[in-house]
Write an enzyme that holds these catalytic residues in place. Structure first.
Site, PDB file in Angstrom:
ATOM      1  N   GLY A   1       0.809  -1.216   0.000  1.00 28.23           N
ATOM      2  CA  GLY A   1       0.000   0.000   0.000  1.00 28.23           C
ATOM      3  C   GLY A   1       0.842   1.266   0.000  1.00 28.23           C
ATOM      4  O   GLY A   1       0.594   2.185  -0.793  1.00 28.23           O
TER       5      GLY A   1
ATOM      6  N   ASN B   1      -3.477  -7.396   5.538  1.00 28.08           N
ATOM      7  CA  ASN B   1      -2.828  -8.702   5.680  1.00 28.08           C
ATOM      8  C   ASN B   1      -3.760  -9.844   5.276  1.00 28.08           C
ATOM      9  O   ASN B   1      -4.947  -9.795   5.553  1.00 28.08           O
ATOM     10  CB  ASN B   1      -2.429  -8.942   7.135  1.00 28.08           C
TER      11      ASN B   1
ATOM     12  N   THR C   1      -2.585  -9.745  -2.193  1.00 33.50           N
ATOM     13  CA  THR C   1      -2.837 -11.039  -2.819  1.00 33.50           C
ATOM     14  C   THR C   1      -3.893 -11.772  -2.033  1.00 33.50           C
ATOM     15  O   THR C   1      -3.818 -11.880  -0.819  1.00 33.50           O
ATOM     16  CB  THR C   1      -1.580 -11.905  -2.803  1.00 33.50           C
TER      17      THR C   1
ATOM     18  N   GLU D   1      -0.757  -6.687  -7.338  1.00 33.35           N
ATOM     19  CA  GLU D   1       0.512  -5.957  -7.361  1.00 33.35           C
ATOM     20  C   GLU D   1       1.639  -6.921  -7.732  1.00 33.35           C
ATOM     21  O   GLU D   1       1.753  -7.982  -7.165  1.00 33.35           O
ATOM     22  CB  GLU D   1       0.762  -5.358  -5.975  1.00 33.35           C
ATOM     23  N   PHE D   2       2.448  -6.510  -8.685  1.00 36.62           N
ATOM     24  CA  PHE D   2       3.562  -7.370  -9.093  1.00 36.62           C
ATOM     25  C   PHE D   2       4.915  -6.825  -8.660  1.00 36.62           C
ATOM     26  O   PHE D   2       5.956  -7.322  -9.081  1.00 36.62           O
ATOM     27  CB  PHE D   2       3.553  -7.556 -10.618  1.00 36.62           C
TER      28      PHE D   2
ATOM     29  N   CYS E   1       5.287 -13.457  -0.205  1.00 38.65           N
ATOM     30  CA  CYS E   1       4.337 -13.919  -1.231  1.00 38.65           C
ATOM     31  C   CYS E   1       4.486 -15.363  -1.674  1.00 38.65           C
ATOM     32  O   CYS E   1       3.501 -16.090  -1.755  1.00 38.65           O
ATOM     33  CB  CYS E   1       4.463 -13.020  -2.461  1.00 38.65           C
TER      34      CYS E   1
ATOM     35  N   LYS F   1       3.204 -18.329   0.551  1.00 38.56           N
ATOM     36  CA  LYS F   1       1.782 -18.130   0.859  1.00 38.56           C
ATOM     37  C   LYS F   1       0.919 -18.343  -0.390  1.00 38.56           C
ATOM     38  O   LYS F   1      -0.117 -19.002  -0.340  1.00 38.56           O
ATOM     39  CB  LYS F   1       1.601 -16.709   1.398  1.00 38.56           C
TER      40      LYS F   1
HETATM   41  C1  UDX Z   1       7.794 -11.479  -5.423  1.00 40.76           C
HETATM   42  C2  UDX Z   1       7.545 -11.292  -6.932  1.00 40.76           C
HETATM   43  O1  UDX Z   1       8.795 -11.186  -7.614  1.00 40.76           O
HETATM   44  C3  UDX Z   1       6.697 -10.048  -7.160  1.00 40.76           C
HETATM   45  O2  UDX Z   1       6.374  -9.918  -8.546  1.00 40.76           O
HETATM   46  C4  UDX Z   1       5.412 -10.171  -6.343  1.00 40.76           C
HETATM   47  O3  UDX Z   1       4.625  -8.993  -6.489  1.00 40.76           O
HETATM   48  C5  UDX Z   1       5.724 -10.392  -4.886  1.00 40.76           C
HETATM   49  O4  UDX Z   1       6.564 -11.552  -4.734  1.00 40.76           O
HETATM   50  P1  UDX Z   1       9.443 -10.374  -3.650  1.00 40.76           P
HETATM   51  O5  UDX Z   1       8.955 -11.447  -2.725  1.00 40.76           O
HETATM   52  O6  UDX Z   1       9.476  -8.975  -3.177  1.00 40.76           O
HETATM   53  O7  UDX Z   1       8.554 -10.374  -4.986  1.00 40.76           O
HETATM   54  O8  UDX Z   1      10.942 -10.733  -4.087  1.00 40.76           O
HETATM   55  P2  UDX Z   1      11.647 -11.550  -5.250  1.00 40.76           P
HETATM   56  O9  UDX Z   1      12.652 -10.681  -5.879  1.00 40.76           O
HETATM   57  O10 UDX Z   1      10.690 -12.210  -6.143  1.00 40.76           O
HETATM   58  O11 UDX Z   1      12.470 -12.656  -4.421  1.00 40.76           O
HETATM   59  C6  UDX Z   1      11.807 -13.677  -3.690  1.00 40.76           C
HETATM   60  C7  UDX Z   1      12.826 -14.613  -3.084  1.00 40.76           C
HETATM   61  O12 UDX Z   1      13.461 -15.407  -4.082  1.00 40.76           O
HETATM   62  C8  UDX Z   1      13.968 -13.911  -2.339  1.00 40.76           C
HETATM   63  O13 UDX Z   1      14.240 -14.599  -1.137  1.00 40.76           O
HETATM   64  C9  UDX Z   1      15.126 -14.010  -3.302  1.00 40.76           C
HETATM   65  O14 UDX Z   1      16.372 -13.960  -2.669  1.00 40.76           O
HETATM   66  C10 UDX Z   1      14.868 -15.370  -3.928  1.00 40.76           C
HETATM   67  N1  UDX Z   1      15.491 -15.539  -5.243  1.00 40.76           N
HETATM   68  C11 UDX Z   1      15.144 -14.731  -6.278  1.00 40.76           C
HETATM   69  C12 UDX Z   1      16.408 -16.565  -5.435  1.00 40.76           C
HETATM   70  O15 UDX Z   1      16.725 -17.323  -4.511  1.00 40.76           O
HETATM   71  N2  UDX Z   1      16.968 -16.723  -6.682  1.00 40.76           N
HETATM   72  C13 UDX Z   1      16.631 -15.932  -7.737  1.00 40.76           C
HETATM   73  O16 UDX Z   1      17.177 -16.155  -8.835  1.00 40.76           O
HETATM   74  C14 UDX Z   1      15.703 -14.904  -7.532  1.00 40.76           C
HETATM   75  P1  ADP Z   2       1.671  -6.092   2.424  1.00 42.39           P
HETATM   76  O1  ADP Z   2       3.040  -6.661   2.269  1.00 42.39           O
HETATM   77  O2  ADP Z   2       0.613  -6.878   1.663  1.00 42.39           O
HETATM   78  O3  ADP Z   2       1.579  -4.642   2.142  1.00 42.39           O
HETATM   79  P2  ADP Z   2       1.681  -5.557   5.299  1.00 42.39           P
HETATM   80  O4  ADP Z   2       1.553  -6.565   6.397  1.00 42.39           O
HETATM   81  O5  ADP Z   2       2.981  -4.856   5.117  1.00 42.39           O
HETATM   82  O6  ADP Z   2       1.239  -6.329   3.961  1.00 42.39           O
HETATM   83  O7  ADP Z   2       0.555  -4.439   5.449  1.00 42.39           O
HETATM   84  C1  ADP Z   2      -0.775  -4.673   5.771  1.00 42.39           C
HETATM   85  C2  ADP Z   2      -1.256  -3.501   6.650  1.00 42.39           C
HETATM   86  O8  ADP Z   2      -2.684  -3.582   6.764  1.00 42.39           O
HETATM   87  C3  ADP Z   2      -0.712  -3.513   8.079  1.00 42.39           C
HETATM   88  O9  ADP Z   2      -0.018  -2.305   8.318  1.00 42.39           O
HETATM   89  C4  ADP Z   2      -1.994  -3.616   8.970  1.00 42.39           C
HETATM   90  O10 ADP Z   2      -1.888  -2.861  10.170  1.00 42.39           O
HETATM   91  C5  ADP Z   2      -3.063  -3.072   8.048  1.00 42.39           C
HETATM   92  N1  ADP Z   2      -4.430  -3.517   8.348  1.00 42.39           N
HETATM   93  C6  ADP Z   2      -4.877  -4.770   8.581  1.00 42.39           C
HETATM   94  N2  ADP Z   2      -6.213  -4.782   8.764  1.00 42.39           N
HETATM   95  C7  ADP Z   2      -6.635  -3.494   8.640  1.00 42.39           C
HETATM   96  C8  ADP Z   2      -7.921  -2.838   8.717  1.00 42.39           C
HETATM   97  N3  ADP Z   2      -9.047  -3.527   8.927  1.00 42.39           N
HETATM   98  N4  ADP Z   2      -7.961  -1.489   8.549  1.00 42.39           N
HETATM   99  C9  ADP Z   2      -6.824  -0.777   8.311  1.00 42.39           C
HETATM  100  N5  ADP Z   2      -5.601  -1.338   8.220  1.00 42.39           N
HETATM  101  C10 ADP Z   2      -5.490  -2.673   8.379  1.00 42.39           C
END
Ligand code: UDX
Ligand code: ADP
Length: 480
Positions: free
Chosen positions: A13, A87, A128, A157-158, A272, A275
Site C-alpha cells: 500500500g 494482511n 494477494t 501488485e507485481f 508472497c 503463501k
Molecule cells: C515477489 C515477486 O517477484 C513479485 O512480482 C510479487 O509482487 C511479490 O513476490 P518479492 O517477494 O518482493 O517479490 O521478491 P523476489 O525478488 O521475487 O524474491 C523472492 C525470493 O526469491 C527472495 O528470497 C530471493 O532472494 C529469492 N530468489 C530470487 C532466489 O533465490 N533466486 C533468484 O534467482 C531470484
Molecule cells: P503487504 O506486504 O501486503 O503490504 P503488510 O503486512 O505490510 O502487507 O501491510 C498490511 C497492513 O494492513 C498492516 O499495516 C496492517 O496494520 C493493516 N491492516 C490490517 N487490517 C486493517 C484494517 N481492517 N484497517 C486498516 N488497516 C489494516
C-alpha cells in the site's frame, strides 16, 4: 477531484500509493491503517519500510496530495476508489489450516467500507488474495450496501521488494480484473485512467475478476518454481562436481527460458511465494485436483529441503556439532535492499543451528535486534498479522546476539554463513575476518556472493551452493 484511499499502509500500500500520488498530482491519495505507530512512522523522517527511492517520492508528495492517517473511516467514506491492501495470513487453525488464506482482516475492512460509505465506490483488491475473494467481498458489500453501488476490481501488485519504486514506475504490466457488466467495465476504465498517467496503455491488461486473481498466484508460483528448479539442480551439481552458475548461465541463454531468476540460493523467502503457492494448492484441492496440488507443493518442499541441506552441510562439516560454537550470520532479510524478514530463509537456518545449540551472532544492515528476536521466537505464519496482534516474543533467545557490524559478528567465530546477498558482503576484508576467527575457519555462502578462490587462498574452508565441493566437505558429507 478524484479521491483514492488505500486501507493498509504496508509494503504494498505505502509505495504504490506514493507513486500514484507522484504521477497523478490532481488525485488526492490517503493511506490509512489501524496501526497508529505505522502511520506515525509514515509521517516522520524515518519511514516504516526501507525501499530504495521511496523517501524521495514520499517527500515530494506528502502533505500535498498524499496523506497518511489512522482515521480510516473518514478517508474511506470520502473516497471514490478504495484500495484494500491488508494482511492475508495463512490460516493456522480450522478448515484449510496451513494452506488457506485467513480473510479476517479483509472481511473486517469490507464490512467497515459498507458501514461508512455514503457514495458509490470502486473497491480494489490489491493484496494477494485467494481466487474468488472478490466474490466474497462483493457479497459482503452488496448485502450491506444501503443502495450504494460497489464495483469490485482485482488489481494485483507485481512489485518486488527492493525494486518497488522502479517496478511501479516502469511495470511490465498492470492487470485490472472486473465484472463483465457495463458498470464493471466503467470501473475498469476509471482505474485504467489512473495508471494511464504514466503506464503505456498497451501494458495495461484488462480481464475478468477470476483471471486477474489467478494470474497473480500463477505468476508467483512460476517464479518460485524457477528458483526451486535451479536449487534442485544445485544439489545435483554438488553431488557431481558441476557448477550451478555455469549451468544456469548456459540454460538461461536459451531465449525461451531467459536468464532471470536462475540464481541458486539457500531458498526463497518473502511474504508472497510460499503463501501464494499454499493458496494455489488449497484451491486445487478444493476443486478436486490433487495431482495439480501435489505438483505445486513440490516447489515448497524443495525450498524447505534446500534450507535443511544448508544447515546439514554446516553441522556435518564442523565435526557434526555446532554446540557452543559461535556462528556468524551475515544477512537476515529475505533478499538485499529490504529490511523485510517475512519468511526469510534465515529464520529456518538460524532455528536449525539453534536446534544444534550453536551461538549465533547476527548482522544485517537493515534488520534490528527486536525484529530478529521476534522472528526467531514466532511460530510459522504468525508473522502475517498486523504487528500489534502478533504474539510478543516471550524472552529474547539467549543463544542469539545481534550486532551492527560484520567484523564484530565474525570475531572469534568458527563459521560464517552468508544468508542475504547484500553488496557490502562482497567487499568485506576477508583476510581480517579470517585472522580473527577460530581455525579451521568456515564460510558457508548461501547466496554465492563471495569469490571462493580468493577465500580458499586466504585459508578458509568454503561452501558455496551448487559449486564444486572442497575436499573437506567431500570427506564430511551431509545427510539431508
Ligand atoms: C515477489 C515477486 O517477484 C513479485 O512480482 C510479487 O509482487 C511479490 O513476490 P518479492 O517477494 O518482493 O517479490 O521478491 P523476489 O525478488 O521475487 O524474491 C523472492 C525470493 O526469491 C527472495 O528470497 C530471493 O532472494 C529469492 N530468489 C530470487 C532466489 O533465490 N533466486 C533468484 O534467482 C531470484
Ligand atoms: P503487504 O506486504 O501486503 O503490504 P503488510 O503486512 O505490510 O502487507 O501491510 C498490511 C497492513 O494492513 C498492516 O499495516 C496492517 O496494520 C493493516 N491492516 C490490517 N487490517 C486493517 C484494517 N481492517 N484497517 C486498516 N488497516 C489494516
Amino acid at each position: 477531484m478524484v479521491k483514492i484511499c488505500c486501507i493498509g499502509a504496508g509494503y504494498v500500500g505505502g509505495p504504490t500509493m506514493a507513486v500514484i500520488a507522484l504521477k497523478c498530482p490532481e488525485i488526492e491519495v490517503a493511506v490509512v491503517d489501524i496501526s497508529v505507530s505505522r502511520i506515525t512512522a509514515w509521517n516522520s523522517d524515518t519511514l516504516p519500510i526501507y525501499e530504495p527511492g521511496l523517501d524521495e517520492v514520499v517527500k515530494k508528495c506528502r502533505g500535498k496530495n498524499l496523506f497518511f492517517s489512522s482515521d480510516v473511516e473518514k478517508h474511506v467514506s470520502e473516497a471514490d476508489i478504495v484500495f484494500v491492501s491488508v494482511n492475508t495470513p495463512t490460516k493456522t487453525q480450522g478448515l484449510g489450516a496451513g494452506k488457506a488464506a485467513d480473510l479476517t482482516y479483509w472481511e473486517s475492512a469490507a464490512r467497515m467500507i459498507a458501514d461508512v460509505s455514503k457514495s458509490n465506490k470502486i473497491v480494489v483488491e490489491k493484496s494477494t488474495v485467494p481466487v474468488k475473494t472478490a466474490e466474497a467481498i462483493e457479497k459482503i458489500l452488496t448485502h450491506n450496501s444501503k443502495g450504494i453501488d460497489f464495483q469490485i476490481l482485482s488489481n494485483p501488485e507485481f512489485l518486488a521488494e527492493g525494486t518497488a519504486i522502479q517496478d511501479l514506475f516502469n511495470p511490465d504490466r498492470v492487470l485490472i480484473g472486473g465484472r463483465e457488466t457495463p458498470e464493471g467495465q466503467k470501473a475498469i476504465a476509471a482505474l485504467r485512467d489512473v495508471y494511464a498517467h504514466w503506464v503505456p496503455v498497451d501494458r495495461i491488461i484488462c480481464s475478468n475478476l477470476w483471471s486477474a486473481e489467478l494470474s497473480k498466484l500463477a505468476a508467483n508460483a512460476f517464479l518460485a518454481q524457477r528458483i526451486s528448479s535451479v536449487n534442485a539442480m544445485s544439489a545435483l551439481c554438488e553431488a557431481t562436481g558441476a557448477d550451478v552458475s555455469q549451468v544456469s548461465h548456459a540454460v538461461g541463454k536459451d531465449t525461451r527460458i531467459g536468464p532471470k531468476f536462475l540464481n541458486a540460493s539457500v531458498g526463497f523467502g518473502g511474504s508472497c511465494f510460499q503463501k501464494d503457492i499454499l493458496n494455489l494448492v488449497y484451491i486445487c484441492e478444493c476443486n478436486g485436483l490433487p495431482e495439480v496440488a501435489n505438483y505445486w507443493k513440490q516447489v515448497i518442499k524443495i525450498n524447505d529441503y534446500q534450507k535443511t541441506r544448508f544447515v546439514n552441510r554446516i553441522v556435518s562439516s564442523m565435526f557434526n556439532t555446532v554446540s557452543g560454537k559461535k556462528i556468524a550470520i551475515l544477512g537476515f532479510a529475505f533478499k538485499k535492499d529490504t529490511g523485510d524478514t517475512r519468511e526469510t530463509p534465515a529464520i529456518d537456518v538460524c532455528k536449525g543451528l539453534l536446534g544444534d545449540k550453536a551461538l549465533l551472532s547476527i548482522y544485517d544492515p537493515q534488520v534490528n535486534e527486536e525484529q530478529i528476536q521476534r522472528d526467531l521466537a514466532m511460530k510459522k505464519f504468525d508473522w502475517d498479522h498486523p504487528v500489534h496482534l502478533q504474539p510478543m516474543s516471550p524472552t529474547s533467545i539467549k543463544q542469539v546476539n545481534v550486532v551492527w557490524d560484520a567484523y564484530a559478528a565474525t570475531k572469534d567465530a568458527h563459521g560464517v554463513c552468508i544468508l542475504t546477498e547484500w553488496d557490502e558482503f562482497k567487499t568485506l576484508d576477508y583476510q581480517r575476518i579470517y585472522d580473527n576467527m577460530r581455525k579451521p575457519a568456515f564460510i558457508f555462502d548461501g547466496r554465492n556472493v563471495v569469490d571462493e578462490a580468493k577465500l580458499r587462498a586466504i585459508g578458509f574452508i568454503v561452501y558455496s551452493i551448487g559449486k564444486p565441493l572442497d575436499q573437506w566437505l567431500k570427506d564430511m558429507p551431509a545427510v539431508a
